[in-house]
Design an enzyme around this catalytic site. Structure first.
Site, PDB file in Angstrom:
ATOM      1  N   GLU A  46     -13.232  17.626   6.920  1.00 23.65           N
ATOM      2  CA  GLU A  46     -11.942  17.825   7.528  1.00 23.65           C
ATOM      3  C   GLU A  46     -11.235  19.098   8.277  1.00 23.65           C
ATOM      4  O   GLU A  46     -10.699  18.938   8.795  1.00 23.65           O
ATOM      5  CB  GLU A  46     -10.239  18.629   6.462  1.00 23.65           C
ATOM      6  CG  GLU A  46     -11.123  19.288   5.637  1.00 23.65           C
ATOM      7  CD  GLU A  46     -10.298  18.828   4.275  1.00 23.65           C
ATOM      8  OE1 GLU A  46      -9.237  18.268   4.156  1.00 23.65           O
ATOM      9  OE2 GLU A  46     -10.182  19.439   2.923  1.00 23.65           O
ATOM     10  N   ASP A  74      -6.601  16.659   8.342  1.00 24.94           N
ATOM     11  CA  ASP A  74      -7.495  17.806   8.217  1.00 24.94           C
ATOM     12  C   ASP A  74      -8.116  17.560   9.760  1.00 24.94           C
ATOM     13  O   ASP A  74      -7.450  18.604  10.980  1.00 24.94           O
ATOM     14  CB  ASP A  74      -7.487  18.780   7.706  1.00 24.94           C
ATOM     15  CG  ASP A  74      -6.683  19.297   6.778  1.00 24.94           C
ATOM     16  OD1 ASP A  74      -5.847  20.119   7.562  1.00 24.94           O
ATOM     17  OD2 ASP A  74      -6.464  19.389   5.554  1.00 24.94           O
ATOM     18  N   CYS A 105      -9.835   9.752   2.790  1.00 25.32           N
ATOM     19  CA  CYS A 105      -8.858  10.246   2.121  1.00 25.32           C
ATOM     20  C   CYS A 105      -8.051  10.275   3.080  1.00 25.32           C
ATOM     21  O   CYS A 105      -6.867  10.298   2.533  1.00 25.32           O
ATOM     22  CB  CYS A 105      -9.020  10.674   1.234  1.00 25.32           C
ATOM     23  SG  CYS A 105      -9.292  12.192   1.235  1.00 25.32           S
ATOM     24  N   HIS A 115       2.877  17.671   3.360  1.00 19.57           N
ATOM     25  CA  HIS A 115       2.586  17.214   2.340  1.00 19.57           C
ATOM     26  C   HIS A 115       4.221  16.039   1.592  1.00 19.57           C
ATOM     27  O   HIS A 115       4.076  16.118   0.745  1.00 19.57           O
ATOM     28  CB  HIS A 115       1.702  18.417   1.878  1.00 19.57           C
ATOM     29  CG  HIS A 115       0.972  18.260   1.921  1.00 19.57           C
ATOM     30  ND1 HIS A 115       0.554  19.465   2.734  1.00 19.57           N
ATOM     31  CD2 HIS A 115       0.246  17.656   1.351  1.00 19.57           C
ATOM     32  CE1 HIS A 115      -1.491  19.372   2.683  1.00 19.57           C
ATOM     33  NE2 HIS A 115      -1.664  18.339   1.923  1.00 19.57           N
TER      34      HIS A 115
HETATM   35  C1  PEP Z   1      -7.135  15.465   4.817  1.00 22.09           C
HETATM   36  O1  PEP Z   1      -7.004  16.609   5.439  1.00 22.09           O
HETATM   37  O2  PEP Z   1      -6.907  14.032   5.502  1.00 22.09           O
HETATM   38  C2  PEP Z   1      -6.880  14.773   3.635  1.00 22.09           C
HETATM   39  C3  PEP Z   1      -6.752  14.499   2.471  1.00 22.09           C
HETATM   40  O3  PEP Z   1      -5.980  16.216   2.723  1.00 22.09           O
HETATM   41  P1  PEP Z   1      -4.492  16.747   2.597  1.00 22.09           P
HETATM   42  O4  PEP Z   1      -3.996  16.052   3.079  1.00 22.09           O
HETATM   43  O5  PEP Z   1      -4.740  17.325   1.706  1.00 22.09           O
HETATM   44  O6  PEP Z   1      -4.790  18.520   3.502  1.00 22.09           O
HETATM   45 MG    MG Z   2      -6.284  18.327   4.034  1.00 19.20          MG
END
Ligand code: PEP
Ligand code: MG
Length: 586
Positions: A432, A456, A503, A192
């Site tokens: 995911e 994920d 996303c 993140h």
């Molecule tokens: C993902 O897992 O691709 C996602 C968009 O969520 P995050 O990156 O917040 O886990």
């Molecule tokens: Mg995710």
């Protein structure tokens, strides 16, 4: 002594861009302990008592949340920490030593609690050794509270931060002092902290293993976030070369932004909706400037600064409402708090496998009051009818059903209280986790849209930790199993006639985009800074050719073949027809 010039380190290119500035070594984990003498021991004992009380308050909050759902056994680590805070012998020893030795309380606390730890480390049982790490936590907590530490004031402006690792909140905090780039020993592309760096358009290179030992405070660095290179103390010629690159890039950036009002449409007329992922409040202004069509993912767990407690309904409501107004008439897809994994808010629970642990919808369903606060806030903010709501980390239908029941309960409560809201609020799930992908048909029948989270999905499908830099070569977005899974989800979503978007970070990978378009995705959501470049790429390709490319890739059985195929397509269809700076990103 003259330093070596042009020493190059290579890591994972995690946020694009170039930066030139001095290094600031940021070693968060190493608490500096001073053994200075003091004169006012009463004042020192008073500070100690305040720090103990604050630590206790923080820990009590963590403990009650943990005991509630983790059960007594696993919550016991916090109980053990609390017991240390209450241990009369330990505390009276610390007080006595402060008075006798006239040293700073942080020094005595460190010394006394370290003795505890040494005893535990001598034990043969692994269990006792592990407990000694927990005690490190409480020791640091007390010392932090004694120092009333504020990291913010310790970072100077306009530096490149070099750290072992960096948390998403550090990334945000430092952006406020105009940090030029991030360089870390640990971490991967989809950690993140990398995502936040990308959204802030701050170049970052991660996974360097030993940058904090090879780079010295004050070294001049060039960070190349396109290729993952760090150049330490560059010579004049290299410096000028990069200054020139920075200038050319900023010119190209301006040209890309001029595309903002143009649609993201392929040469043969297929429109792809490009939305932005929102991690930080600051990004809202960039959404329209960069020509995104609304927000495809609001990572709500990243938005609220308060690290100690969840935001109240009113605070959330005001935030979501203002977001919906700013983005209107475009859509905002709000995601329920995805706490856990590497996004730890607001409790520091120690789980043996946090990514396989108490995360996302699991934690929310286990804490219905907390979840309802968010659902009610989203509903109340939905009056303009441009908000959609989705849930993360779903593994089974029962979770969707329970979520729907909570949603209906909240609607009923709000009706009784006389609040207005969007009665037809559209709901979706993040796909995911492999089980969700396999169940895409059944899931699609339950909701209004699916949003694929490749960050994920790849991690769980390939069993490769998304933030572990040692494994980064195995974290393959073009693994045949990944693209076949994407194809399956998209097909099932289409059969159910619902919107399927993607996303994850894959949607901002220039080389992946023709494949994603060819697989039939109608909507891609990405870091807002990537939108202009991805739009430009889409305007250079043909849907018909992308479909053929996707068909071909689905028939291949190794990652290398797919990767090659996509790079050749990119070179032939995008690079040849576009300005040379796109070459930087390949
Ligand atoms: C993902 O897992 O691709 C996602 C968009 O969520 P995050 O990156 O917040 O886990
Ligand atoms: Mg995710």
């Amino acid at each position: 002594m003259k330093k070596d010039t042009n020493k190059i380190l290579h890591g994972i290119a995690s946020a694009p861009g170039f930066a030139i500035a001095q290094a600031h070594i940021y070693l968060k984990d190493r608490e500096e302990i001073s053994d200075s003498n003091i004169t006012d021991t009463d004042e020192a004992v008073k500070s100690l008592n305040e720090a103990l009380a604050k630590s206790k308050k923080e820990l009590n909050k963590i403990f009650s949340l943990a005991i509630d759902k983790l059960g007594e056994k696993r919550a016991a680590i916090f109980e053990a920490q609390l017991m240390i805070l209450d241990d009369p012998i330990l505390i009276s020893n610390i007080v006595k030593r402060i008075k006798e030795e006239k040293k700073l309380p942080e020094y005595i606390v460190d010394d006394e609690i370290s003795k505890y730890q040494q005893l535990m480390n001598l034990a043969h049982e692994t269990y006792m050794k592990e407990r000694s790490h927990d005690i490190e936590d409480i020791k640091n907590r007390i010392i932090r509270n004694l120092k009333k530490k504020k990291w913010k004031s310790r970072i100077e402006s306009d530096v490149i931060v070099v750290a072992r690792s960096i948390s998403p909140s550090d990334t945000v905090l430092f952006s406020r002092v105009n940090v030029k780039a991030y360089v870390t020993d640990l971490g991967g592309l989809t950690s993140h902290a990398s995502i936040v760096a990308r959204s802030l358009s701050i170049p970052a290179v991660v996974g360097l293993h030993d940058s904090t030992t090879l780079i010295e405070d004050g070294d001049l660095l060039i960070v190349d976030g396109f290729h993952g290179d760090i150049i330490i103390n560059p010579d004049e010629e290299t410096l000028n070369k990069y200054k020139d690159k920075i200038e050319r890039l900023s010119k190209a950036d301006k040209e890309l932004r001029e595309l903002k009002d143009e649609p993201a449409v392929t040469k043969d007329g297929k429109e792809v909706k490009l939305m932005a992922n929102l991690d930080l409040s600051e990004e809202v202004e960039l959404i329209f400037q960069n020509g995104a069509k609304g927000v495809g993912l609001v990572r709500t767990e990243q938005l609220f600064d308060n690290a100690e407690s969840f935001p109240e309904e009113e605070e959330q409501y005001l935030y979501y409402k203002s977001l919906s107004e700013k983005i209107y008439p475009e859509t905002v897809i709000i995601r329920a708090f995805d706490i856990g994994g590497d996004k730890v808010l607001p409790v520091d629970l120690k789980e043996p496998n946090p990514f396989l642990g108490w995360r996302g919808i699991r934690l929310l369903l286990d804490n219905p009051n907390l979840f309802k606060t968010q659902v009610r806030a989203v509903l109340r903010a939905s009056v303009n009818k441009n908000i959609k709501f989705m849930i993360p980390m779903v593994t089974e239908l029962a979770e969707i059903r329970k979520f729907k029941m909570i949603l209906e309960d909240c609607k009923e409560e709000l009706r009784k209280e006389g609040h207005s809201f969007d009665k037809g609020l559209k709901i979706g799930v993040m796909v995911e986790i492999p089980s969700a992908a396999v169940m895409a048909k059944e899931f699609a029948e339950q909701v209004d849209f699916l949003s694929i989270g490749t960050n994920d999905l790849i991690q769980y499908l390939l069993a490769v930790d998304r933030v572990n830099e040692i494994l980064s070569p195995l974290y393959q977005e073009f693994h045949p199993a990944v693209i076949r899974t994407l194809s399956h989800i998209i097909k099932e979503g289409k059969k159910a006639k619902i919107m399927v978007s993607l996303c994850g970070e894959m949607s901002s990978d220039p080389v992946a985009v023709p494949l994603l378009v060819g697989l039939g995705l109608d909507c891609l959501s990405m870091s807002v800074s990537a939108v202009p470049m991805i739009k430009k790429i889409i305007r250079h390709i043909s849907f018909k050719e992308c479909k053929a490319l996707a068909e071909k890739c689905l028939s291949l059985s190794t990652e290398i073949e797919i990767n090659n195929k996509l790079h050749i397509f990119f070179t032939n269809n995008v690079l040849t027809t576009s300005e040379d700076f796109l070459g930087e990103i390949q």
